[in-house]
Enzyme design. Structure first.
Site, PDB file in Angstrom:
ATOM      1  N   GLU A 143       0.887  -1.244   0.211  1.00  0.00           N
ATOM      2  CA  GLU A 143      -0.066   0.021   0.116  1.00  0.00           C
ATOM      3  C   GLU A 143       0.919   1.243  -0.045  1.00  0.00           C
ATOM      4  O   GLU A 143       0.400   2.210  -0.634  1.00  0.00           O
ATOM      5  CB  GLU A 143      -1.047  -0.031   1.315  1.00  0.00           C
ATOM      6  N   HIS A 159     -11.471  -4.813   7.788  1.00  0.00           N
ATOM      7  CA  HIS A 159     -12.009  -4.955   6.682  1.00  0.00           C
ATOM      8  C   HIS A 159     -13.325  -3.856   6.827  1.00  0.00           C
ATOM      9  O   HIS A 159     -14.037  -3.998   5.769  1.00  0.00           O
ATOM     10  CB  HIS A 159     -12.424  -6.246   6.304  1.00  0.00           C
TER      11      HIS A 159
END
Length: 334
Positions: free
Chosen positions: A64, A133
């Site tokens: 990321e 999540h």
């Protein structure tokens, strides 16, 4: 007669907008983990690599920090990158590049460079996901000058707002509420018409109460408004859509009619965007209020696992309770 416009889901509207901009502008590049051959974890980029090639729809490593940083380099050199993080909970390794570089580039270079980046991320709870999540940390990013934060709540708004975000000359964090990715369909013409950023949408007219919600929470808020209507109470429902900068003017215009307000969001209560809306309402429209602004939010805990998810997320009953608290409030002595 023209061909009938197909009804599509929110995630399909995202795909449609990305395809339109890839076709329209050769400088648009889309990349992220598994977004090419596999079409992304939620299939938001399904078919785009096959259509536009691996040079413009790229799979990246699971990194990321690299995704966030390479987007800055691309944007400062004339491209329009659209970078996907698989989940909002995975975005934090990229914060240095997003907050310290993308958001500051225009100021740092005194306008010589800007960062026309869209950082996309599925966000929010409601899909029985494991830890990391289901985050809703939009307030963290909205606090940063130079960064827009946009959240669609319907297929049509997803399409129009994503077009606008890609065309914007500055960085946009585009948060896609995954709980409603496939919850409903509506006709969305692929006409390339963007919706305005920085403008709230009034989704329902009313005169008794203003309900403010964004993302997936709009569904429950509209349902609560319908329930109130059956009781003779007409609530106005406003979707800010662009959380930063906030269109406070539309909210104040509504309060001139209703005098009472409830803010709904699934993010944790403390320091959430609801608190900023309450502060601005108090600052600019205090004399309009006939009751304190109510907040109906997630709790100040980590998002729980799926068995308790619906307890955490603001549902219709909690929104109705907040609405009735605002409606039933009376100043002492009245």
């Amino acid at each position: 007669m023209g061909e009938e416009t197909k009804a599509i889901t929110l995630v399909e509207a995202v795909t449609q907008a990305l395809a339109h901009e890839l076709e329209r502008d050769r400088d648009v590049v889309v990349f992220g983990q598994d977004i090419g051959a596999n079409g992304g974890v939620f299939r938001a980029t399904d078919g785009l690599q096959q259509r536009f090639g691996g040079a413009r729809v790229l799979d990246t490593p699971l990194a990321e920090t690299m995704i966030a940083g390479i987007a800055v380099g691309m944007a400062t050199q004339g491209l329009r990158p659209v970078a996907e993080f698989q989940f909002m909970g995975f975005i934090y390794p990229g914060l240095d590049h997003i907050l310290n570089h993308a958001a500051r580039m225009r100021n740092r270079t005194r306008g010589r460079l800007s960062c026309p980046i869209v950082y996309r991320a599925p966000y929010g709870g409601g899909i029985h996901a494991p830890e990391h999540h289901s985050e809703s940390t939009e307030a963290l990013f909205a606090h940063i000058p130079g960064l827009r934060v946009v959240v669609p709540s319907s297929p049509a708004r997803a399409y129009g707002l994503l077009l606008a975000a890609i065309r914007d000359p500055d960085p946009v964090l585009f948060l896609e509420p995954k709980r409603i990715y496939r919850a409903a369909k509506q006709p969305v013409p692929d006409n390339g018409e963007a919706l305005p950023l920085d403008c709230a949408f009034t989704l329902r007219e009313g005169s008794d109460l203003t309900l403010i919600a964004w993302g997936a929470s709009v569904r429950e808020t509209l349902a609560a408004a319908e329930q109130l209507s059956s009781e003779g109470i007409e609530a106005e429902v406003i979707d800010p859509a662009t959380l930063k900068p906030l269109d406070i003017h539309t909210i104040i215009d509504s309060l001139e009619k209703t005098r009472r307000c409830v803010v709904v969001h699934e993010a944790a209560r403390f320091g959430g965007l609801g608190a900023e809306i309450v502060a601005q309402v108090q600052e600019y429209a205090f004399d309009l209020l006939e009751a304190p602004v109510q907040r109906v939010t997630g709790y100040d805990t980590v998002m729980p696992y799926y068995q308790l998810e619906n307890t955490y997320l603001p549902g219709v009953e909690r929104i109705l309770a907040g609405a009735r608290a605002a409606l039933n409030y009376a100043r002492e002595g009245e």
